[in-house]
Structures are given as C-alpha cells and as structure tokens.
Design a protein around this motif. Structure first.
Motif, PDB file in Angstrom:
ATOM      1  N   VAL A  89       0.866   4.350  -2.743  1.00  0.00           N
ATOM      2  CA  VAL A  89       0.791   5.773  -2.409  1.00  0.00           C
ATOM      3  C   VAL A  89       1.996   6.516  -2.972  1.00  0.00           C
ATOM      4  O   VAL A  89       1.865   7.595  -3.571  1.00  0.00           O
ATOM      5  N   THR A 139      -8.393   1.054   7.710  1.00  0.00           N
ATOM      6  CA  THR A 139      -9.792   1.268   7.308  1.00  0.00           C
ATOM      7  C   THR A 139     -10.218   0.251   6.265  1.00  0.00           C
ATOM      8  O   THR A 139     -11.319   0.355   5.711  1.00  0.00           O
ATOM      9  N   ILE A 191      -4.990   3.484   5.224  1.00  0.00           N
ATOM     10  CA  ILE A 191      -5.673   2.700   4.178  1.00  0.00           C
ATOM     11  C   ILE A 191      -5.832   1.262   4.662  1.00  0.00           C
ATOM     12  O   ILE A 191      -6.886   0.643   4.517  1.00  0.00           O
ATOM     13  N   GLU A 192      -4.782   0.749   5.263  1.00  0.00           N
ATOM     14  CA  GLU A 192      -4.794  -0.613   5.801  1.00  0.00           C
ATOM     15  C   GLU A 192      -5.829  -0.759   6.910  1.00  0.00           C
ATOM     16  O   GLU A 192      -6.651  -1.682   6.894  1.00  0.00           O
ATOM     17  N   VAL A 201      -6.295  -1.559  -4.268  1.00  0.00           N
ATOM     18  CA  VAL A 201      -6.308  -1.846  -2.834  1.00  0.00           C
ATOM     19  C   VAL A 201      -6.951  -3.204  -2.566  1.00  0.00           C
ATOM     20  O   VAL A 201      -6.439  -4.009  -1.773  1.00  0.00           O
ATOM     21  N   LEU A 203       0.828  -1.203   0.000  1.00  0.00           N
ATOM     22  CA  LEU A 203       0.000   0.000   0.000  1.00  0.00           C
ATOM     23  C   LEU A 203       0.866   1.259   0.000  1.00  0.00           C
ATOM     24  O   LEU A 203       0.533   2.255  -0.657  1.00  0.00           O
ATOM     25  N   LYS A 228      -9.705   1.765  -5.970  1.00  0.00           N
ATOM     26  CA  LYS A 228     -10.283   0.702  -5.141  1.00  0.00           C
ATOM     27  C   LYS A 228      -9.822  -0.680  -5.586  1.00  0.00           C
ATOM     28  O   LYS A 228      -9.542  -1.549  -4.754  1.00  0.00           O
ATOM     29  N   GLY A 233      -9.271  -0.129   3.293  1.00  0.00           N
ATOM     30  CA  GLY A 233      -9.415   0.431   1.969  1.00  0.00           C
ATOM     31  C   GLY A 233     -10.522   1.456   1.821  1.00  0.00           C
ATOM     32  O   GLY A 233     -10.690   2.032   0.743  1.00  0.00           O
ATOM     33  N   LYS A 276     -10.612   4.364   3.242  1.00  0.00           N
ATOM     34  CA  LYS A 276      -9.927   5.648   3.086  1.00  0.00           C
ATOM     35  C   LYS A 276      -8.750   5.437   2.138  1.00  0.00           C
ATOM     36  O   LYS A 276      -7.885   4.608   2.392  1.00  0.00           O
ATOM     37  N   ARG A 277      -8.746   6.200   1.043  1.00  0.00           N
ATOM     38  CA  ARG A 277      -7.669   6.041   0.054  1.00  0.00           C
ATOM     39  C   ARG A 277      -7.047   7.372  -0.348  1.00  0.00           C
ATOM     40  O   ARG A 277      -6.206   7.415  -1.229  1.00  0.00           O
ATOM     41  N   TYR A 278      -7.466   8.442   0.298  1.00  0.00           N
ATOM     42  CA  TYR A 278      -6.891   9.772   0.097  1.00  0.00           C
ATOM     43  C   TYR A 278      -6.964  10.234  -1.362  1.00  0.00           C
ATOM     44  O   TYR A 278      -6.209  11.111  -1.770  1.00  0.00           O
ATOM     45  N   LYS A 294      -0.238   7.440   5.502  1.00  0.00           N
ATOM     46  CA  LYS A 294      -1.448   7.239   4.714  1.00  0.00           C
ATOM     47  C   LYS A 294      -1.698   5.755   4.461  1.00  0.00           C
ATOM     48  O   LYS A 294      -2.839   5.281   4.543  1.00  0.00           O
TER      49      LYS A 294
END
Length: 212
Positions: free
Chosen positions: A71, A161, A158-159, A175, A67, A172, A163, A165-167, A154
């Motif tokens: 990013v 949540t 992501i981890e 992730v 991840l 999708k 996936g 939350k991906r900013y 970040k």
C-alpha cells in the motif's frame, strides 16, 4: 484474563521452543540496515509475548507488514521498513498481556512496542507510530490521520478480507503471493480467542477503538 486462560484451545507458545518457521524467518529478515538489527529483535520480542502455538499469529503479522508495504509503495509513502515491521508484528500483542489500566488492546500493543523499541526508531515521528498502532483496526478512515496510519489501516482490511478489498491500490497477484508465502495456518482459532477476550474484558473497544 490472559488468552491462555480464556480458551482451552489456546496453547501457550512460551513453554515450547520457537517453531522452525519462526527460526527460518529470523534468518530471512536478519539485516544490517539498522545498527541495532531491529527486525530480529522484534521477532524475538514477538516470541516472548505471544502465547499461541502454531504459525497463525506470526504469519498474520508478517502478512500485515508486507501488505502495508504494498500500500505504501502504491501511495508513494516513504516509511522506515524496520519500524513498519515492528508495528505490524506488535499490532495484536496487546491482546496477549493483562489489561492493566490501558483503555484498549491497541494501547497495550503501543506500550509494549515503546517499551521494547522506543529508543530504536531513529527519526520516525512518535505521533506516526502511535497512530499506526492505535488506528490500524478502525473500520472507517480517521479524518486527519497520517498517511502512514491510513496505509496500515487499509492493509489490515486487505488482510481480513483475504484480499477481496484492495482499495484499487494493490493488484490481485501481489496480494495472492503474500498469502501464498505466509499461509493462514491456525489464525482463525487465534482470532476467535481474540474476539472473546475483547468481548469479555473490554467490550467498549469494539465501539471506541474499532468502529469509531
């Protein structure tokens, strides 16, 4: 208190051979990109320091690496893959060793990483490594932190949540593919153990390391 002593359900991995999943992954990441073959060395060190049965913590750390790379690629951050892998694999290991004089488990994770691989990180700025390790669990962005550290932070969220939350950086499908290839396994039990270790042994870390 170690994770093994904290809860009966935390079975020590060190008393058992590495799981097949671990052995297969060692083969997958074997690389000649670094003359020291850093990634297999990182995995061997991870197996020595982690006390947990199952693939939960292993897969969690691998997902964090992948991840983070998603990013960094999205933000066009150029960072050594082997060092990023080492940081991801060691970012929680401070919770598996005695507290000693370290103020937080993040500091212990950093110390473990430096002891194992401090001389093998090439030209990577040590300040970047320190920030990536110490700031990755922060809930909020840290002003003036390095782009690399913010990318790790970040990726952690992501981890955690799963996936959601991906900013706006990572699609999708990418992730979802990371989570598919590295299943969650028994991570929830490991994280519960981590929570109680932190609350009992270093509660200030919650405010002086995670929230702020």
């Amino acid at each position: 208190m170690t994770p093994r002593a904290a809860h009966a359900f935390s079975q020590p991995r060190s008393a058992h051979p590495p799981p097949l999943r671990y052995a297969v992954f060692v083969m997958e990441v074997a690389t000649t990109s670094n003359e020291a073959d850093l990634r297999p060395r990182v995995l061997n060190a991870f197996n020595r320091h982690s006390h947990y049965e199952g693939d939960g913590l292993l897969n969690h750390s691998i997902r964090l690496f992948e991840l983070t790379k998603l990013v960094m690629n999205a933000e066009r951050i150029d960072f050594d893959d082997d060092v990023a892998f080492g940081i991801a694999m060691f970012h929680d290991l401070g919770l598996t060793v005695p507290r000693g004089e370290s103020p937080t488990y993040m500091h212990r994770s950093l110390t473990l990483f430096q002891e194992e691989f401090g001389g093998l990180c090439g030209a990577v700025d040590s300040t970047i490594i320190e920030e990536c390790m110490l700031l990755n669990h922060r809930v909020f962005p840290v002003p003036n932190s390095t782009p690399e550290a913010e990318a790790f932070r970040k990726a952690v969220w992501i981890e955690h949540t799963r996936g959601l939350k991906r900013y706006g950086l990572v699609d999708k499908a990418s992730v979802r593919d990371v989570f598919r290839r590295h299943p969650r396994a028994n991570l929830d039990r490991v994280l519960l153990d981590f929570f109680w270790i932190t609350v009992r042994n270093e509660p200030r870390t919650i405010t002086n390391g995670i929230l702020f």
